[in-house]
Design a protein around this motif. Structure first.
Motif, PDB file in Angstrom:
ATOM      1  N   ARG A  86      -6.083  -4.846  10.352  1.00 37.98           N
ATOM      2  CA  ARG A  86      -7.244  -4.655   9.469  1.00 37.98           C
ATOM      3  C   ARG A  86      -7.361  -5.722   8.387  1.00 37.98           C
ATOM      4  O   ARG A  86      -8.454  -6.082   7.978  1.00 37.98           O
ATOM      5  N   LEU A  87      -6.208  -6.226   7.891  1.00 39.43           N
ATOM      6  CA  LEU A  87      -6.248  -7.181   6.789  1.00 39.43           C
ATOM      7  C   LEU A  87      -6.026  -8.632   7.219  1.00 39.43           C
ATOM      8  O   LEU A  87      -6.239  -9.553   6.443  1.00 39.43           O
ATOM      9  N   PRO A 144       0.786  -1.231   0.000  1.00 40.78           N
ATOM     10  CA  PRO A 144       0.000   0.000   0.000  1.00 40.78           C
ATOM     11  C   PRO A 144       0.820   1.285   0.000  1.00 40.78           C
ATOM     12  O   PRO A 144       0.274   2.359  -0.236  1.00 40.78           O
ATOM     13  N   ARG A 171      -1.169  -1.644  12.206  1.00 44.85           N
ATOM     14  CA  ARG A 171      -2.532  -1.238  11.878  1.00 44.85           C
ATOM     15  C   ARG A 171      -3.021  -1.967  10.625  1.00 44.85           C
ATOM     16  O   ARG A 171      -4.132  -2.504  10.599  1.00 44.85           O
ATOM     17  N   TRP A 172      -2.196  -2.017   9.584  1.00 44.50           N
ATOM     18  CA  TRP A 172      -2.572  -2.741   8.369  1.00 44.50           C
ATOM     19  C   TRP A 172      -2.747  -4.231   8.652  1.00 44.50           C
ATOM     20  O   TRP A 172      -3.682  -4.853   8.151  1.00 44.50           O
ATOM     21  N   SER A 194       3.179  -6.980   2.497  1.00 39.03           N
ATOM     22  CA  SER A 194       2.853  -8.120   3.347  1.00 39.03           C
ATOM     23  C   SER A 194       3.556  -9.407   2.948  1.00 39.03           C
ATOM     24  O   SER A 194       3.604 -10.343   3.737  1.00 39.03           O
ATOM     25  N   PHE A 250       2.427  -7.341   8.014  1.00 39.01           N
ATOM     26  CA  PHE A 250       3.005  -6.326   7.139  1.00 39.01           C
ATOM     27  C   PHE A 250       4.385  -5.957   7.657  1.00 39.01           C
ATOM     28  O   PHE A 250       4.648  -6.048   8.860  1.00 39.01           O
ATOM     29  N   GLU A 287       2.139   1.714  11.834  1.00 34.46           N
ATOM     30  CA  GLU A 287       1.385   1.597  10.585  1.00 34.46           C
ATOM     31  C   GLU A 287       1.297   0.157  10.094  1.00 34.46           C
ATOM     32  O   GLU A 287       0.236  -0.293   9.661  1.00 34.46           O
ATOM     33  N   THR A 288       2.405  -0.601  10.159  1.00 35.84           N
ATOM     34  CA  THR A 288       2.344  -2.002   9.708  1.00 35.84           C
ATOM     35  C   THR A 288       1.424  -2.810  10.617  1.00 35.84           C
ATOM     36  O   THR A 288       0.701  -3.685  10.143  1.00 35.84           O
TER      37      THR A 288
END
Length: 159
Positions: free
Chosen positions: A119-120, A58, A115-116, A141, A124, A112-113
């Motif tokens: 969510r996914l 991303p 958080r991703w 990822s 990450f 940030e990693t």
């Protein structure tokens, strides 16, 4: 292929040290980021090309590592076709590759990693690839590495 872990990513990226980065950019489907390297920073070595595909990517930040003083002396269009600089004060863009030195940093995690990943539902990582022309910071990822056959083209304009 199953997802790789941080240790496997680090091991794959260790091979990038002092390779020649010849292309980088998002794939034509715009989800993954590819980095294509020549097996040696020395074009006379005749080694093949390898594709590092950073999957589910991303964010990529690309910054020039060529300083403003060298940029100022490297604006001449002739340098786009010049394979070697006529002096050390300019950057010969026509070399068509850049040495990955010191190469790749270790895969890291951050707010940030995480958080991703939350969510996914997949891990990450962030890495930095440093060359003598660009610094790339990627968040992704998964990573796949493959050898490329002659004629590989990352993008073709449709007929």
């Amino acid at each position: 292929m199953s997802a790789v872990n941080a240790d496997e990513i680090e091991q794959a990226l260790d091979d990038l040290f002092d390779q020649a980065l010849v292309y980088h950019g998002y794939t034509d489907y715009m989800r993954d980021y590819e980095v294509i390297v020549r097996g040696s920073a020395d074009p006379e070595a005749g080694q093949g090309h390898r594709r590092y595909l950073f999957r589910h990517c991303p964010r990529v930040t690309v910054t020039s590592t060529v300083g403003p003083d060298v940029w100022a002396r490297s604006l001449d269009e002739a340098l786009l076709h010049q394979e070697t600089p006529h002096d050390d004060a300019v950057y010969a863009w026509g070399v068509r590759g850049q040495a990955l030195y010191p190469g790749a940093g270790k895969p890291e995690t951050s707010r940030e990693t995480r958080r991703w990943a939350s969510r996914l539902g997949v891990p990450f990582y962030e890495i930095t690839l440093e060359g003598n022309g660009h610094e790339l910071r990627l968040m992704f990822s998964d990573l796949t590495v493959s050898d490329l056959a002659a004629g590989y083209t990352p993008f073709v304009v449709p007929a």
